[in-house]
Design a protein around this motif. Structure first.
Motif, PDB file in Angstrom:
ATOM      1  N   LEU A 124      24.900 -12.328  34.721  1.00 25.85           N
ATOM      2  CA  LEU A 124      25.396 -11.316  35.655  1.00 25.85           C
ATOM      3  C   LEU A 124      25.657  -9.975  34.982  1.00 25.85           C
ATOM      4  CD1 LEU A 124      27.957 -13.374  37.773  1.00 25.85           C
ATOM      5  CD2 LEU A 124      25.675 -12.634  38.453  1.00 25.85           C
ATOM      6  N   GLN A 125      25.598  -9.954  33.659  1.00 29.44           N
ATOM      7  CA  GLN A 125      26.051  -8.778  32.922  1.00 29.44           C
ATOM      8  C   GLN A 125      25.320  -7.497  33.324  1.00 29.44           C
ATOM      9  OE1 GLN A 125      26.082  -9.410  28.743  1.00 29.44           O
ATOM     10  NE2 GLN A 125      27.098  -7.485  28.262  1.00 29.44           N
ATOM     11  N   THR A 126      24.003  -7.593  33.549  1.00 30.29           N
ATOM     12  CA  THR A 126      23.224  -6.393  33.858  1.00 30.29           C
ATOM     13  C   THR A 126      23.036  -6.172  35.360  1.00 30.29           C
ATOM     14  OG1 THR A 126      21.148  -7.641  33.698  1.00 30.29           O
ATOM     15  CG2 THR A 126      21.954  -6.573  31.684  1.00 30.29           C
ATOM     16  N   THR A 127      23.636  -7.023  36.185  1.00 29.94           N
ATOM     17  CA  THR A 127      23.381  -6.943  37.622  1.00 29.94           C
ATOM     18  C   THR A 127      24.404  -6.114  38.384  1.00 29.94           C
ATOM     19  OG1 THR A 127      24.679  -8.904  38.221  1.00 29.94           O
ATOM     20  CG2 THR A 127      22.403  -9.272  37.493  1.00 29.94           C
ATOM     21  N   GLY A 128      25.566  -5.896  37.792  1.00 26.52           N
ATOM     22  CA  GLY A 128      26.627  -5.201  38.513  1.00 26.52           C
ATOM     23  C   GLY A 128      27.331  -6.078  39.526  1.00 26.52           C
ATOM     24  N   ARG A 129      27.047  -7.390  39.492  1.00 29.72           N
ATOM     25  CA  ARG A 129      27.695  -8.312  40.422  1.00 29.72           C
ATOM     26  C   ARG A 129      28.672  -9.210  39.682  1.00 29.72           C
ATOM     27  NH1 ARG A 129      23.559  -9.587  45.383  1.00 29.72           N
ATOM     28  NH2 ARG A 129      22.865  -7.436  45.615  1.00 29.72           N
ATOM     29  N   VAL A 133      37.553 -15.820  41.779  1.00 30.21           N
ATOM     30  CA  VAL A 133      38.262 -16.489  42.873  1.00 30.21           C
ATOM     31  C   VAL A 133      38.152 -15.701  44.175  1.00 30.21           C
ATOM     32  CG1 VAL A 133      40.530 -17.253  43.665  1.00 30.21           C
ATOM     33  CG2 VAL A 133      39.861 -17.622  41.286  1.00 30.21           C
ATOM     34  N   SER A 134      38.177 -14.365  44.088  1.00 31.56           N
ATOM     35  CA  SER A 134      38.080 -13.560  45.300  1.00 31.56           C
ATOM     36  C   SER A 134      36.650 -13.481  45.825  1.00 31.56           C
ATOM     37  CB  SER A 134      38.599 -12.136  45.031  1.00 31.56           C
ATOM     38  OG  SER A 134      37.765 -11.468  44.101  1.00 31.56           O
ATOM     39  N   GLN A 135      35.671 -13.779  44.979  1.00 29.77           N
ATOM     40  CA  GLN A 135      34.242 -13.731  45.356  1.00 29.77           C
ATOM     41  C   GLN A 135      33.587 -14.971  44.764  1.00 29.77           C
ATOM     42  OE1 GLN A 135      31.943 -12.527  47.650  1.00 29.77           O
ATOM     43  NE2 GLN A 135      32.455 -10.459  46.981  1.00 29.77           N
ATOM     44  N   ARG A 250      24.700  -4.436  48.414  1.00 27.73           N
ATOM     45  CA  ARG A 250      25.750  -4.490  47.404  1.00 27.73           C
ATOM     46  C   ARG A 250      26.987  -5.141  47.990  1.00 27.73           C
ATOM     47  NH1 ARG A 250      27.088   1.152  45.067  1.00 27.73           N
ATOM     48  NH2 ARG A 250      28.472   1.320  46.874  1.00 27.73           N
ATOM     49  N   GLN A 251      27.631  -5.968  47.176  1.00 29.15           N
ATOM     50  CA  GLN A 251      28.857  -6.629  47.601  1.00 29.15           C
ATOM     51  C   GLN A 251      30.017  -5.634  47.601  1.00 29.15           C
ATOM     52  OE1 GLN A 251      28.845  -9.576  44.459  1.00 29.15           O
ATOM     53  NE2 GLN A 251      28.365 -11.197  45.918  1.00 29.15           N
ATOM     54  N   GLU A 259      30.721  -1.871  50.057  1.00 31.21           N
ATOM     55  CA  GLU A 259      29.672  -2.793  50.498  1.00 31.21           C
ATOM     56  C   GLU A 259      28.515  -2.025  51.137  1.00 31.21           C
ATOM     57  OE1 GLU A 259      29.099  -6.801  53.262  1.00 31.21           O
ATOM     58  OE2 GLU A 259      30.792  -5.450  53.627  1.00 31.21           O
ATOM     59  N   ILE A 260      27.296  -2.450  50.815  1.00 33.64           N
ATOM     60  CA  ILE A 260      26.101  -1.893  51.453  1.00 33.64           C
ATOM     61  C   ILE A 260      25.365  -3.047  52.117  1.00 33.64           C
ATOM     62  CG2 ILE A 260      23.923  -0.674  51.126  1.00 33.64           C
ATOM     63  CD1 ILE A 260      25.126   0.704  48.729  1.00 33.64           C
ATOM     64  N   THR A 261      25.312  -3.029  53.435  1.00 30.06           N
ATOM     65  CA  THR A 261      24.716  -4.122  54.202  1.00 30.06           C
ATOM     66  C   THR A 261      23.227  -3.880  54.415  1.00 30.06           C
ATOM     67  OG1 THR A 261      25.116  -3.063  56.342  1.00 30.06           O
ATOM     68  CG2 THR A 261      26.905  -4.428  55.421  1.00 30.06           C
ATOM     69  N   LEU A 262      22.532  -4.942  54.837  1.00 29.09           N
ATOM     70  CA  LEU A 262      21.116  -4.797  55.161  1.00 29.09           C
ATOM     71  C   LEU A 262      20.913  -3.850  56.337  1.00 29.09           C
ATOM     72  CD1 LEU A 262      19.554  -8.352  54.733  1.00 29.09           C
ATOM     73  CD2 LEU A 262      19.672  -6.461  53.121  1.00 29.09           C
ATOM     74  N   ARG A 263      21.843  -3.841  57.280  1.00 27.27           N
ATOM     75  CA  ARG A 263      21.727  -2.919  58.415  1.00 27.27           C
ATOM     76  C   ARG A 263      21.728  -1.476  57.919  1.00 27.27           C
ATOM     77  NH1 ARG A 263      24.894  -3.786  63.806  1.00 27.27           N
ATOM     78  NH2 ARG A 263      23.088  -2.525  64.382  1.00 27.27           N
ATOM     79  N   ARG A 264      22.607  -1.172  56.987  1.00 22.51           N
ATOM     80  CA  ARG A 264      22.664   0.172  56.425  1.00 22.51           C
ATOM     81  C   ARG A 264      21.360   0.492  55.686  1.00 22.51           C
ATOM     82  NH1 ARG A 264      26.345   3.548  53.600  1.00 22.51           N
ATOM     83  NH2 ARG A 264      25.146   5.360  52.913  1.00 22.51           N
ATOM     84  N   LEU A 265      20.848  -0.477  54.932  1.00 20.64           N
ATOM     85  CA  LEU A 265      19.629  -0.243  54.168  1.00 20.64           C
ATOM     86  C   LEU A 265      18.422  -0.007  55.070  1.00 20.64           C
ATOM     87  CD1 LEU A 265      19.918  -2.808  51.226  1.00 20.64           C
ATOM     88  CD2 LEU A 265      20.300  -0.345  51.174  1.00 20.64           C
ATOM     89  N   VAL A 266      18.339  -0.743  56.174  1.00 22.59           N
ATOM     90  CA  VAL A 266      17.228  -0.533  57.113  1.00 22.59           C
ATOM     91  C   VAL A 266      17.262   0.889  57.657  1.00 22.59           C
ATOM     92  CG1 VAL A 266      16.256  -1.203  59.343  1.00 22.59           C
ATOM     93  CG2 VAL A 266      16.986  -2.966  57.726  1.00 22.59           C
TER      94      VAL A 266
END
Length: 383
Positions: A124-129, A133-135, A250-251, A259-266
């Motif tokens: 996960l180190q290079t992914t920004g994710r 416990v919260s996620q 993005r989470q 957060e960036i949702t798929l709806r926003r990306l479309v």
């Protein structure tokens, strides 16, 4: 962390030299490799202090970065390097499985809970994710394009559950899929001609049926002549072309923002002058934005989980209703009927092979609230 890339590369090179001099295999001796990395990171900071240069505040993060660089992903690296392995999953430290040739095999590999957590942190180190416990769930793409999914122990009984769906380049061209019998040549020709003519195509099937692989191969075959914008929760399509833009969601942060949702990306993708808009997996309210885009003349493509091509169309007609109460099915169904040209259904067979078993073409008509389609291709013994 600003400026970490150069120190990481310099320290990693010194660690590599020491590992070679001391004849230490970082995969076989991870504790010794970590000790050496820690010593070299401290040495870097000591020298930086003497010279009045910038020091690395987070030594632990730099150690993880260096270890990932010099030893890959430890005990899992041989499995990741094996070109025959399609997927790797861990149900615990001593229950490691792989999929090879469509069949499941248990691997004689003994890990520890601490090692699993360390491996996940490296991945996960290079992914920004993140995963905590919260996620407790995370989806991410590894550097080679493989997809990582992790569920941690507070939602999984016992140890962490880790899945790695690998990026296998030999399956990424339509010619390869035809050669191995996954796609009949006449179906490949039909779909490629449709994509090049600006038709919209949906690929359906169950999990692991080969939907994303087929869609990515079709898009790559047309990418030289089209500006393609892809929208995904996690990068998987891996479409290669001179004018391809890949967008990823993005989470939310720990504070619940960003957060960036798929709806926003479309919606953002439509502002980027696409010749084709692609939603990697349509499974929620983003279906409405896709339908609206298709209805305005933007060619599209995407995948849908379904048991048949007809069910995929029905699901696409239902998912937009998740966007709100003011969405009317009487608008969605005719819009889909007039904008989708082909629905291709994939299936994973009992022997593990994947193949296209059905292609239908909506006629543009609606009868009793359902989209009327004609059968274009149907394999034998489709159940």
């Amino acid at each position: 962390m600003p400026g970490v890339s150069y120190p990481s590369a310099a320290v990693a090179e010194r660690v590599r030299r020491r590992l070679r001099l001391e004849n230490t295999d970082p995969s076989a001796e991870p504790d010794e490799a970590r000790r050496i990395a820690q010593l070299e990171v401290r040495r870097h900071n000591d020298l930086a202090l003497q010279r009045g240069e910038a020091m690395i505040d987070d030594e632990a993060a730099l150690v993880r970065d260096v270890l990932a660089s010099v030893s890959g992903f430890g005990a899992l690296q041989p499995l990741l390097d094996d070109p025959e392995i399609e997927e790797i999953w861990l149900n615990g430290p001593d229950r490691v499985f792989v999929a090879k040739g469509g069949a499941t095999h248990r691997v004689d590999l003994q890990l520890t809970d601490a090692l699993i957590r360390d491996l996940v942190e490296r991945m996960l180190q290079t992914t920004g994710r993140r995963v905590d416990v919260s996620q407790p769930f995370v989806d991410a793409s590894l550097p080679d394009g493989s997809r990582l999914h992790v569920a941690i122990a507070d939602v999984v009984r016992g140890s962490w559950a880790v899945n790695i769906r690998k990026f296998l380049t030999r399956h990424r061209t339509i010619e390869a899929l035809v050669a191995q019998g996954s796609v009949p040549s006449q179906v490949a020709d039909l779909l490629l001609a449709g994509l090049r003519a600006g038709r919209s195509i949906i690929v359906s099937g169950a999990t692991h049926a080969g939907k994303t692989t087929l869609l990515g191969a079709l898009l790559s075959a047309c990418a030289a002549d089209q500006r393609i914008i892809t929208v995904e929760e996690t990068f998987e399509l891996a479409v290669d072309g001179p004018d391809v833009v890949a967008l990823q969601g993005r989470q939310a942060s720990l504070e619940g923002t960003g957060e960036i949702t798929l709806r926003r990306l479309v919606k953002e993708a439509l502002r980027m002058r696409p010749d084709r808009l692609v939603v990697g997996e349509v499974r929620d309210a983003e279906a409405l934005d896709l339908v609206l885009a298709l209805n305005t003349g933007v060619p599209g493509a995407g995948t849908v989980h379904a048991n048949s091509a007809a069910e995929a169309l029905e699901k696409l007609a239902l998912l937009p209703l998740l966007a709100g109460r003011n969405i009317d099915r009487s608008f969605i169904v005719p819009a889909l009927a007039s904008s989708i040209s082909f629905v291709v259904h994939c299936r994973r067979e009992a022997d593990g092979s994947r193949r296209v078993v059905e292609v239908i073409a909506p006629t543009g008509e609606v009868a009793d609230g359902r989209i009327v389609s004609t059968s274009v291709y149907r394999a034998e013994e489709v159940t």
